[in-house]
Design an enzyme around this catalytic site. Structure first.
Site, PDB file in Angstrom:
ATOM      1  N   CYS A  64       7.120  -5.349  15.402  1.00  0.00           N
ATOM      2  CA  CYS A  64       6.730  -4.365  16.420  1.00  0.00           C
ATOM      3  C   CYS A  64       5.318  -4.662  16.915  1.00  0.00           C
ATOM      4  CB  CYS A  64       6.823  -2.950  15.865  1.00  0.00           C
ATOM      5  SG  CYS A  64       8.512  -2.480  15.401  1.00  0.00           S
TER       6      CYS A  64
ATOM      7  N   CYS B 170       2.077  -2.651  15.359  1.00  0.00           N
ATOM      8  CA  CYS B 170       1.998  -2.388  13.923  1.00  0.00           C
ATOM      9  C   CYS B 170       1.182  -3.446  13.200  1.00  0.00           C
ATOM     10  CB  CYS B 170       3.410  -2.313  13.322  1.00  0.00           C
ATOM     11  SG  CYS B 170       3.416  -1.898  11.568  1.00  0.00           S
TER      12      CYS B 170
ATOM     13  N   GLU C  72       0.820  -1.210   0.000  1.00  0.00           N
ATOM     14  CA  GLU C  72       0.000   0.000   0.000  1.00  0.00           C
ATOM     15  C   GLU C  72       0.853   1.258   0.000  1.00  0.00           C
ATOM     16  OE1 GLU C  72      -4.099  -1.497   2.090  1.00  0.00           O
ATOM     17  OE2 GLU C  72      -2.517  -0.835   3.440  1.00  0.00           O
TER      18      GLU C  72
ATOM     19  N   CYS D 195       6.637  -7.082   6.751  1.00  0.00           N
ATOM     20  CA  CYS D 195       7.713  -6.544   7.582  1.00  0.00           C
ATOM     21  C   CYS D 195       8.148  -7.613   8.577  1.00  0.00           C
ATOM     22  CB  CYS D 195       7.255  -5.296   8.329  1.00  0.00           C
ATOM     23  SG  CYS D 195       8.582  -4.497   9.277  1.00  0.00           S
TER      24      CYS D 195
ATOM     25  N   CYS E 230       3.465   8.467   0.909  1.00  0.00           N
ATOM     26  CA  CYS E 230       4.062   7.478   1.817  1.00  0.00           C
ATOM     27  C   CYS E 230       4.214   6.166   1.048  1.00  0.00           C
ATOM     28  CB  CYS E 230       3.161   7.294   3.037  1.00  0.00           C
ATOM     29  SG  CYS E 230       3.782   6.092   4.239  1.00  0.00           S
TER      30      CYS E 230
ATOM     31  N   CYS F 163      -1.303   6.049  10.251  1.00  0.00           N
ATOM     32  CA  CYS F 163      -0.027   5.462  10.648  1.00  0.00           C
ATOM     33  C   CYS F 163      -0.235   4.128  11.364  1.00  0.00           C
ATOM     34  CB  CYS F 163       0.715   6.429  11.565  1.00  0.00           C
ATOM     35  SG  CYS F 163       2.329   5.836  12.069  1.00  0.00           S
TER      36      CYS F 163
END
Length: 383
Positions: free
Chosen positions: A123, A126, A99, A119, A112, A350
């Site tokens: 974390c 996230c 995205e 990933c 962005c 975010c």
């Protein structure tokens, strides 16, 4: 055999920065100025049809048809937020999609960009990380997000002047850890900065990292753009729980890397991103601990109220605690802003980017561990 391969293997020119295009052209008997013309057609005029590159010699265009192509990732879906934010889901093959988000503001337009399919950083807070990791994106897939978005936005606005750009800022803050993919990220950054590419200022291109110390040093040498560091905790004990990278690169090492980076950075400060999790890292004493932590690192803080997503096990902070946290930092002389939530209605805020990933990591086991960690973090809050 090598000459035959050079003549028959077609390459995606979006995989190359301008210097690499010059080298490729030289291999095929073309002079450097032809490479510059080609780069400008691709990245200034956003043209992917060699026949439209009218100032290239017909013989060169014929050669390009045989040897190369220009291809950005194909969009699967596009969503538009009520606040003007737009999110594209791009197909990057083999069942994976990433995205990108465009955020329009009065004085700039920010894109962005994602750098990995998924990933691997894990974390706790996230959404992307909970999907696991499949692979690094190629340079063409990174650059192609900007290439497509700029072309689409200009087409809709009826803009034909290549100097009248809509996207003025690029942030590598989408899916993935950019510094885990430096081999492909650095050519992309060089294209963003090159006057024959996108011509962006180093101050207007930002790379975000969770704190990969060695790679921060490599970025400083190769393409020192603006740097944003995901901090999210004032001490190692909490950051270890929130961000597994801290166990390898604790805060003392990270602060040292930030000081080294500032020697070549385009700005005289590091931006620290700090995600405020309700009752976890938003207490006044934690704000004061942050002040002590960064006392030798010129910086600004960008506070980001957490956007809850399913199964996160974490909570959005109270507005009063967010404002109180910001006031403590500002009163200490640290410029601090609270990020406005943009694109929340299309899951473009975010930490909400998720895409579609064929995970090659052990997702089920990881989610169990993450849920246990979230319970531990919340339990510590309630003690």
């Amino acid at each position: 055999m090598t000459d035959q391969l050079i003549q028959t293997e077609r390459v995606n020119l979006l995989d190359m920065d301008v210097e690499q295009i010059k080298s490729w052209c030289a291999q095929h008997g073309e002079k450097p100025f032809r490479a510059i013309q080609l780069a400008r057609w691709m990245h200034r005029f956003l043209v992917d049809d060699f026949d439209q590159m009218t100032n290239l010699a017909k013989s060169f265009r014929a050669k390009l048809h045989d040897l190369a192509y220009i291809k950005a990732p194909e969009p699967i879906t596009e969503k538009k937020s009520s606040d003007g934010t737009r999110k594209w889901l791009f197909d990057v093959g083999n069942g994976n999609a990433v995205e990108s988000v465009f955020i329009p503001e009065d004085d700039r337009g920010t894109l962005c960009i994602s750098t990995q399919a998924g990933c691997a950083m894990g974390c706790l807070f996230c959404s992307t990380g909970k999907q696991g990791f499949n692979r690094n994106l190629a340079t063409s897939e990174i650059v192609g997000q900007l290439w497509y978005a700029e072309r689409e936005l200009r087409r809709e606005a009826g803009i034909t002047d290549p100097n009248d750009r809509i996207i003025s800022n690029v942030v590598l803050m989408g899916m993935g850890e950019p510094l885990q993919n430096l081999d492909n990220v650095i050519p992309a950054l060089r294209l963003f900065l090159d006057d024959n590419g996108y011509g962006l200022s180093r101050r207007r291109v930002t790379v975000s990292t969770s704190g990969l110390v060695n790679q921060m040093d490599k970025l400083a040498q190769a393409a020192p753009v603006a740097l944003a560091v995901s901090l999210h905790a004032p001490d190692d004990a909490l950051r270890d729980k929130l961000m597994p990278v801290n166990r390898k690169h604790p805060l003392e090492q990270l602060m040292g890397a930030c000081r080294r980076y500032l020697k070549v950075a385009p700005r005289d400060f590091i931006t620290f991103e700090y995600l405020l999790l309700g009752g976890v890292n938003d207490a006044p004493e934690q704000a004061r601990a942050l002040i002590r932590l960064v006392r030798n690192v010129p910086c600004k803080f960008n506070l980001i109220p957490f956007n809850p997503f399913p199964d996160s096990g974490l909570a959005k902070p109270d507005r009063e605690r967010v404002l109180g946290f910001a006031k403590i930092l500002n009163d200490a002389g640290i410029v601090t802003t609270v990020r406005k939530t943009r694109g929340d209605d299309i899951d473009a805020a975010c930490g909400q980017l998720a895409g579609e990933i064929k995970d090659r990591t052990r997702r089920a086991q990881r989610l169990v561990v993450q849920k246990e960690l979230a319970r531990d973090v919340l339990a510590a809050r309630d003690e």
